[in-house]
Write an enzyme that holds these catalytic residues in place. Structure first.
Site, PDB file in Angstrom:
ATOM      1  N   SER A  81      12.753 -50.023  -1.895  1.00 35.93           N
ATOM      2  CA  SER A  81      13.802 -49.467  -2.814  1.00 35.93           C
ATOM      3  C   SER A  81      15.159 -50.494  -2.998  1.00 35.93           C
ATOM      4  O   SER A  81      15.240 -49.991  -1.659  1.00 35.93           O
ATOM      5  CB  SER A  81      13.086 -48.342  -3.460  1.00 35.93           C
ATOM      6  OG  SER A  81      14.565 -47.895  -4.826  1.00 35.93           O
ATOM      7  N   TYR A  94      13.766 -39.590  -3.382  1.00 32.44           N
ATOM      8  CA  TYR A  94      13.234 -40.477  -3.300  1.00 32.44           C
ATOM      9  C   TYR A  94      13.226 -41.922  -2.239  1.00 32.44           C
ATOM     10  O   TYR A  94      12.243 -42.305  -1.965  1.00 32.44           O
ATOM     11  CB  TYR A  94      13.148 -40.690  -4.775  1.00 32.44           C
ATOM     12  CG  TYR A  94      12.189 -42.136  -5.639  1.00 32.44           C
ATOM     13  CD1 TYR A  94      11.065 -42.178  -5.253  1.00 32.44           C
ATOM     14  CD2 TYR A  94      13.348 -43.526  -5.498  1.00 32.44           C
ATOM     15  CE1 TYR A  94      11.507 -43.546  -5.258  1.00 32.44           C
ATOM     16  CE2 TYR A  94      12.944 -44.564  -6.014  1.00 32.44           C
ATOM     17  CZ  TYR A  94      11.864 -44.987  -5.670  1.00 32.44           C
ATOM     18  OH  TYR A  94      11.479 -46.337  -5.684  1.00 32.44           O
TER      19      TYR A  94
END
Length: 192
Positions: A81, A94
């Protein structure tokens, strides 16, 4: 299958190999996201992201590696990500799982040098998917409305192009690459 369970991930890899007659490409893309400030985030959400996002990648890659190495040919894609490059508010847990994927992919690429197995790490920005459907109303201010997010089809296209080119990293949209640069030049500026 549940990639967070090592045994189940291995069974899924074996089932795929049996059904397809071999293994050329592994894409580790399973992921969950829960955005909350660390002080407010339930520990079970952090553990779930760790189990699926980070350990799921390890489980799938470890199960697939003997097959790829046995053929001395193949490609591993780890979908990390943009958060691995620059963590955002309410995304600490995250981002940590995604940074673990980045570090894993970079080291794995070095370990596999000369083996015939390539590794590409993908750094998507915000993509129009259902990843945040369960928390859309509580997402941080930086989160774009769904109609402004990049397309999943566009991401798939750049991943395929990256595989074909043997790219070490794929950034989509392209401006995601700036997250790494901005943070490297001035973390304080990147905070702003």
């Amino acid at each position: 299958g549940d990639v967070g369970d090592a045994g189940e991930a291995a069974r899924c890899v074996e089932a795929a190999i049996a059904a397809l007659g071999g293994l050329d490409l592994v894409v580790s893309n399973a992921g969950v996201a829960h955005y909350k400030p660390v002080r407010l985030q339930p520990l079970d959400e952090i553990e779930e992201m760790t189990r699926v996002n980070w350990l799921g990648t390890v489980h799938v890659v470890r199960a697939a590696l003997p097959h790829l190495l046995g053929r001395a040919n193949g490609h591993i894609v780890i979908v990390s990500s943009g958060s691995a490059l620059r963590s955002m508010p309410s995304g600490a847990a995250y981002a940590a799982t995604k940074a673990a994927q980045q570090a894993f992919g970079e080291a794995l690429r070095h370990e596999l040098s000369g083996s015939g197995v390539d590794v590409t790490v993908v750094f998507p920005g915000q993509i129009a998917t259902g990843l945040h459907d369960h928390e859309r109303a509580t997402m941080p201010d930086f989160y774009l409305p769904e109609d402004q997010a990049a397309s999943a089809a566009g991401l798939a296209d750049v991943i395929v192009a990256g595989i074909e080119a043997g790219a070490r990293g794929v950034y989509y949209p392209r401006n995601v690459r700036l997250l790494r640069a901005a943070n490297g030049v001035s973390p304080q500026g990147a905070d702003r």
